[in-house]
Motif scaffolding. Structure first.
Motif, PDB file in Angstrom:
ATOM      1  N   SER A  24      57.496  65.275  83.620  1.00 21.03           N
ATOM      2  CA  SER A  24      57.369  63.981  82.950  1.00 21.03           C
ATOM      3  C   SER A  24      57.017  62.935  84.000  1.00 21.03           C
ATOM      4  O   SER A  24      57.167  63.174  85.188  1.00 21.03           O
ATOM      5  N   ILE A  41      61.460  63.124  77.540  1.00 21.13           N
ATOM      6  CA  ILE A  41      61.194  64.497  77.985  1.00 21.13           C
ATOM      7  C   ILE A  41      62.344  65.000  78.864  1.00 21.13           C
ATOM      8  O   ILE A  41      62.859  66.105  78.673  1.00 21.13           O
ATOM      9  N   THR A  48      59.502  66.875  72.154  1.00 19.90           N
ATOM     10  CA  THR A  48      58.822  66.530  73.407  1.00 19.90           C
ATOM     11  C   THR A  48      58.253  67.783  74.059  1.00 19.90           C
ATOM     12  O   THR A  48      58.713  68.888  73.810  1.00 19.90           O
ATOM     13  N   THR A  51      54.433  68.089  80.714  1.00 19.37           N
ATOM     14  CA  THR A  51      53.118  68.051  81.358  1.00 19.37           C
ATOM     15  C   THR A  51      53.383  68.471  82.807  1.00 19.37           C
ATOM     16  O   THR A  51      54.526  68.485  83.230  1.00 19.37           O
TER      17      THR A  51
ATOM     18  N   THR B 100      52.561  62.050  68.352  1.00 15.01           N
ATOM     19  CA  THR B 100      51.171  61.628  68.543  1.00 15.01           C
ATOM     20  C   THR B 100      50.434  61.496  67.211  1.00 15.01           C
ATOM     21  O   THR B 100      49.685  60.536  67.011  1.00 15.01           O
ATOM     22  N   SER B 193      47.631  67.655  68.245  1.00 17.15           N
ATOM     23  CA  SER B 193      48.729  67.573  69.217  1.00 17.15           C
ATOM     24  C   SER B 193      50.063  67.917  68.554  1.00 17.15           C
ATOM     25  O   SER B 193      50.354  67.469  67.453  1.00 17.15           O
ATOM     26  N   TYR B 195      52.847  67.104  70.120  1.00 14.17           N
ATOM     27  CA  TYR B 195      53.840  66.199  70.700  1.00 14.17           C
ATOM     28  C   TYR B 195      54.546  65.418  69.603  1.00 14.17           C
ATOM     29  O   TYR B 195      53.901  64.682  68.841  1.00 14.17           O
ATOM     30  N   ASP B 228      45.295  65.335  73.497  1.00 11.91           N
ATOM     31  CA  ASP B 228      46.456  64.503  73.800  1.00 11.91           C
ATOM     32  C   ASP B 228      46.980  64.888  75.182  1.00 11.91           C
ATOM     33  O   ASP B 228      47.324  66.046  75.425  1.00 11.91           O
ATOM     34  N   ASP B 229      47.034  63.911  76.079  1.00  5.50           N
ATOM     35  CA  ASP B 229      47.554  64.157  77.431  1.00  5.50           C
ATOM     36  C   ASP B 229      48.994  64.646  77.419  1.00  5.50           C
ATOM     37  O   ASP B 229      49.469  65.220  78.393  1.00  5.50           O
ATOM     38  N   LYS B 230      49.698  64.363  76.326  1.00  5.47           N
ATOM     39  CA  LYS B 230      51.124  64.721  76.292  1.00  5.47           C
ATOM     40  C   LYS B 230      51.360  66.162  75.845  1.00  5.47           C
ATOM     41  O   LYS B 230      52.491  66.624  75.839  1.00  5.47           O
ATOM     42  N   ASP B 231      50.300  66.846  75.408  1.00  9.69           N
ATOM     43  CA  ASP B 231      50.451  68.233  74.965  1.00  9.69           C
ATOM     44  C   ASP B 231      49.451  69.090  75.724  1.00  9.69           C
ATOM     45  O   ASP B 231      48.248  69.029  75.475  1.00  9.69           O
TER      46      ASP B 231
ATOM     47  N   ARG C  65      48.728  66.484  85.666  1.00  7.31           N
ATOM     48  CA  ARG C  65      48.991  65.056  85.514  1.00  7.31           C
ATOM     49  C   ARG C  65      49.036  64.391  86.883  1.00  7.31           C
ATOM     50  O   ARG C  65      49.633  64.930  87.816  1.00  7.31           O
TER      51      ARG C  65
END
Lengths: 473, 484, 102
Positions: A24, A41, A48, A51, B100, B193, B195, B228-231, C65
């Motif tokens: 996270s 997260i 959640t 990443t 999302t 996504s 998320y 989606d950047d979060k998934d 990331r």
């Protein structure tokens, strides 16, 4: 010690020096207000997803490189399932089937001989949250939850507490120097567990092992292994056995104590983490990371000795990362490195310790340091005088000469002035002069001492000696 | 009133011309929901919906979906709005973040009117495992609306609203869509996504649109899909899913696996499918019956993988950080054991226990990893079939919707209800249910259209061509008069 | 095939799952869990597949990331949903023994 052969393996958890957590983007920080460094997260909120922090991958590659590990090019993560209040999802994301690094080694010195300590594997995983016990309740702070870790596991290839300590010191030094972790055992950013078993002969099968968990310092690792070997030896000597178990080192007792007897294998129900697809480690990334690795401690020690620094001092310098980096910045200069190292390890380090500063916090630029070394070297500045002006040297921007002038520690460099003093001393000490002429070497040293006393040390000793000899003859 | 019975183009025109306001649609949706009384919702978000409708009054009507009410399955997190997963475990849980897809719906200026009923944690096939009681099928309120997205299916079938979101782990969008006569799409794994979708089985879960017709389904998929950047599992693909609608399907090649028309399926349903095949052939498509390996193993693989993953995903519900927690626990053990015994229902507990067992010790090798190996071959089998065919089709369910009072004591039953829809989740490919007719009791029969990964637009192309040709009356409230 | 799990087997899986079970429930689970376990035995009838596994039908590899700090929660929010808390901490009854994990 005992008549047993010990077999020791060490597992080390190291927190990585990243800005954010592994899965996270909340801050990776220490010592801040409870639960102020978290997001949904880290708390394992429903829905959640993780990443993956790029810097974690880079630092893990760096660690694998400095530990001489092979690097896996395609890997995935696994879930380690166990219920515990410090484990927010009640599973930990780790690498079980495909650790990023494997088959590595670290070289240590044992009684002047090199020994390789073999690394079985190293993998990436997330840290748990911190729990504090208060009477009837346990308090949970999730700031640490999700801090990136690497776990480094050796083969059971050590046989003495000393080797385990040397391995840990070496490991710590390597990780510190490559900026992977700050390796502070007292803050928990480096944590060590040791597995210990003993047997009579090399040809005997391995005996039951005990794991000593979470030992708080490198010296306690040595001590706890020593105590554990003794404990196991006593049991076997009495014709008894023990069950595989987990122990901890008790600071007050200075001994290991039982935490729990291991059940029939821990059931972590590992399976591949479906939320994180394959991670591909490219050759470009490996090359880029390798370029960022600075000169490592062993190479530094060799280099310093080549430049004329005594072995003991070379080792001392490497113990202090910022001093060593400072010196490395001067490696191409034509200076007397012996003088430089004495300066750094002596008065300068004393000042830094006293003021709780790093050398980079002082005003001692490279140029001023070179000037200082040269002045010390040709005796323009004596060590006694240096002590008087050191604070100014490290706290102001003025040139060394200027500071010397201001503080009145300029050496008398004028021939005439020195001659006058020497003539006066010769006149006042006819007996010593006579002794000298009679061939007693000690006499000239006495006279020289008188000169220094008269000038309060403010004279270039070499110049003074030359003139004294001249005048006496 | 009844604006929501009009076509989406007409509603959009009325909104644009300011003849109606979003608030009128919200009001109508709530009137519909309250009068149809199907127990389709766990939470109605009236306050938020009216407020959002008010806000939209000053905004430009910039898309076809602007101002339209939408229902969201209650396993999708909504910030500040109760999200229960139809479980006692979360019956007090108010998420502090939006999924999302919810952000996307809000950004598209759609209006969430409530959270729909479902099987507890999406585990079940009839929505009867809901802590809040089962939703009813608007075609016959004594019957189930399927599951797990039973509430979403029910409210769409009843024409309460035009749009709903469901989630599909082993058929949970397509099977209830089939039982209620609506269109439901399980998109390609990674298309939408995850998320904020409370995970059941992470490698199978996928959010998808549920609507009364094909076109509206494609429109909603346009809104909720995308990277989606979060998934980390979400795919980086953008496209307009309506773009092939209305295009000719002549020459398209369709396969029907023999397993899909074997004796596990009701004769009446097979007969309806065969009628539909004739229609498809009339439209110029060719249809072959083929043998496909592993289809008959899909339920077994699903039981192992879905229960295994679920046992891990649901471990976080422990009464410590959120959700239900046993009162006055004796010790930490009681927090875990007591909370989970009180918070989870029977079906969920069974699956968690079996899933934990299947991953423990040597069983992980004996069952779980073996299932992952066969899953890989099964996906390969689909890849191979799509070298020769554009689509695989078949019935969505083996029977039409059954009675709410049918026995629930066989733990295998809920899996067998999904025997035809599970292979699609295993392979991660898209599948859509569309109604193709009714049985003798006038209960809807559904057909599923399956295509290769990321070929949703092609599925919509075939489905809309068939929908137009079949021209079925699919409004259970219509009472015979056809005003379309 | 056996029709029932033993009591001990039920208690073992309940322990793994951290779910308390009553005497009455144990009896039911002996039958119900066994039914599901009999179902999954069918996996041993499948033949002809290779060793390659499919973890999930991912369409691409992991995107990484950037190591850049994002928004974090106010500690007040963290404890808001927690059934038991004390100050800024989430609270549980005292935990004896050390973590099994990292």
């Amino acid at each position: 010690m005992t008549n047993y052969i010990a077999t020791i393996g060490v597992e080390v958890h190291v927190e990585l020096k990243t800005k954010t957590k592994i899965f996270s983007n909340s801050k990776n920080g220490y010592g801040q207000m409870a639960n102020s460094l978290t997001n949904v997260i880290d708390l394992g909120y429903p829905g959640t997803l993780p990443t993956l922090n790029e810097e974690v991958l880079n630092l893990a590659i760096k660690a694998a490189t400095v530990l001489n590990c092979k690097i896996r090019k395609e890997m995935h993560f696994d879930r380690k399932n166990y219920f515990y209040p410090d484990n927010p999802k009640n599973y930990q994301i780790t690498q079980f089937a495909t650790p990023i690094g494997y088959d590595g080694y670290v070289e240590i010195d044992v009684d002047g001989k090199k020994k390789k300590i073999y690394i079985e594997e190293m993998h990436i995983e997330e840290d748990t949250c911190k729990s504090t016990h208060r009477g009837e309740k346990t308090l949970l702070d999730f700031n640490r939850a999700g801090v990136p870790l690497i776990e480094i596991v050796t083969k059971p290839c050590m046989s003495t507490p000393e080797e385990a300590k040397k391995y840990l010191e070496k490991l710590r030094e390597l990780l510190l120097y490559s900026d992977i972790s700050d390796c502070k055992m007292e803050e928990g950013s480096m944590r060590a567990d040791a597995n210990v078993s003993i047997r009579k002969k090399e040809s005997d099968p391995f005996n039951t092992k005990a794991e000593i968990k979470n030992i708080g310092s490198i010296s306690n690792v040595g001590l706890s292994i020593e105590k554990e070997i003794e404990r196991q030896a006593k049991i076997y000597d009495a014709g008894e056995t023990f069950k595989p178990q987990t122990r901890r080192f008790d600071d007050k007792l200075q001994d290991t104590v039982l935490m729990r007897v291991k059940e029939t294998g821990n059931d972590y129900r590992y399976f591949p983490e479906p939320d994180i697809p394959f991670v591909i480690v490219t050759d470009e990334r490996i090359e880029k990371v390798k370029k960022e690795i600075p000169m490592l401690p062993d190479e530094r020690r060799l280099k310093y000795q080549e430049l004329g620094i005594a072995e003991v001092n070379a080792n001392k310098i490497v113990l202090n990362r910022s001093i060593s980096d400072y010196l490395n910045n001067l490696l191409d200069e034509k200076i007397n490195f012996k003088t430089a190292s004495n300066l750094l390890l002596g008065d300068i380090q004393a000042y830094l310790n006293k003021n709780e500063k790093e050398i980079t916090d002082t005003t001692l630029t490279k140029e001023r340091f070179i000037d200082l070394v040269n002045k010390m070297d040709d005796n323009t500045l004596t060590s006694k005088n240096l002590k008087d002006i050191l604070d100014k040297v490290l706290e102001s921007d003025k040139s060394i000469s200027e500071i010397m002038k201001e503080c009145n520690v300029e050496n008398i460099t004028d021939d005439k002035a020195i001659k006058e003093v020497i003539k006066k001393i010769i006149a006042e000490n006819p007996e010593s002069v006579a002794d000298y002429k009679a061939g007693h070497d000690r006499a000239i040293k006495y006279l020289m001492g008188q000169v220094m006393k008269e000038t309060k040390g403010g004279v270039n000793p070499k110049m003074a000696m030359d003139i004294l000899t001249e005048e006496l003859n | 009133m009844k604006y929501l019975d009009k076509s989406i183009i007409e509603i959009n025109k009325l909104l644009k011309e300011k003849k109606i306001k979003p608030i009128d649609l919200v009001e109508e949706a709530y009137e519909n929901i309250e009068s149809s009384d199907l127990n389709a919702y766990i939470t109605l978000t009236k306050e938020e919906a009216y407020q959002k409708a008010k806000e939209l009054e000053d905004k430009e009507v910039d898309s076809l979906l602007f101002g339209l009410p939408i229902a969201v399955k209650d396993n999708i997190c909504t910030k500040g709005v109760l999200t229960t997963c139809a479980s006692h475990m979360l019956d007090n849980f108010v998420p502090i973040y939006d999924a999302t897809v919810v952000e996307k719906i809000n950004n598209a200026n759609m209006i969430i009117i409530g959270k729909t009923n479902m099987d507890e944690f999406a585990m079940g096939s009839s929505s009867r495992t809901s802590y809040f009681g089962a939703p009813h099928n608007p075609w016959d309120t004594n019957k189930i609306s399927g599951g797990s997205s039973g509430g979403s299916a029910s409210t769409i079938a009843a024409r309460d609203v035009l749009f709903a979101l469901g989630s599909d782990t082993g058929g949970s969008i397509r099977q209830p869509a089939s039982y209620t006569g609506i269109v439901g799409m399980k998109p390609t794994y990674g298309r939408v996504s995850r998320y904020g979708l409370i995970a059941f089985a992470s490698s199978l879960d996928q959010i998808g649109p549920m609507t009364k017709n094909v076109y509206e389904n494609a429109l909603l998929l346009n809104v909720i899909s995308g990277h989606d950047d979060k998934d980390l599992t979400s795919a980086n693909k953008e496209e307009d899913f309506t773009r092939l609608i209305g295009k000719d399907v002549k020459g398209m090649k369709i396969a029907i696996p023999n397993f899909f028309v074997s004796d596990i399926v009701d004769k009446e349903i097979i007969a309806k499918l065969k009628e539909t095949v004739k229609v498809l052939e009339k439209l110029g498509a060719t249809v072959d019956y083929v043998d496909m390996k592993y289809l008959d193993n899909a339920v077994t693989l699903y039981q192992i993988i879905a229960m295994g993953e679920a046992s891990s995903n649901l471990a976080r519900f422990d009464g410590i950080r959120y959700g239900h927690s046993k009162e006055n626990p004796e010790d930490i053990k009681d927090v875990y054991f007591g909370t989970r015994a009180e918070g989870f229902g029977k079906e969920v507990k069974r699956r968690i226990m079996v899933g934990s067992y299947l991953l423990s010790g040597e069983n992980a090798r004996e069952y779980f990893y073996k299932a992952l190996s066969i899953r890989d071959d099964m996906k390969q089998e689909f890849t191979n079939i799509f070298k020769d065919y554009d689509f695989v089709i078949g019935p969505t369910t083996t029977t039409t919707a059954y009675l709410l009072t049918d026995p629930m004591d066989d733990p295998s039953k809920s899996f067998m209800d999904d025997v035809l829809v599970i292979p699609v989740n295993m392979a991660g490919i898209p599948g859509l249910n569309m109604p193709i007719g009714f049985d003798k009791n006038h209960m809807p029969i559904g057909m599923q259209i399956i295509a290769n990964s990321f070929e949703e637009a092609k599925i919509y192309q075939l489905a809309s061509a068939l929908e137009k040709e079949l021209n079925l009356e699919l409004n259970p409230n219509a009472g015979g008069d056809n005003n379309d | 095939m056996k029709e029932k799990l033993s009591r001990e087997e039920v208690l073992h899986v309940a322990e793994l799952a951290r779910i308390a079970v009553t005497e009455e429930e144990i009896e039911k689970y002996q039958v119900e869990l066994k039914k599901l376990l009999n179902d999954v035995e069918k996996i041993n009838e499948v033949k002809g597949y290779d060793d390659e596994i499919l973890i999930a039908p991912w369409s691409h590899n992991t995107d990484l990331r950037e190591d850049k700090e994002g928004e974090m929660l106010d500690p007040k929010k963290v404890i808001e949903n927690a059934p038991r808390h004390s100050g800024n901490y989430i609270q549980v009854p005292v935990v004896i023994g050390e973590s099994e994990g990292a």
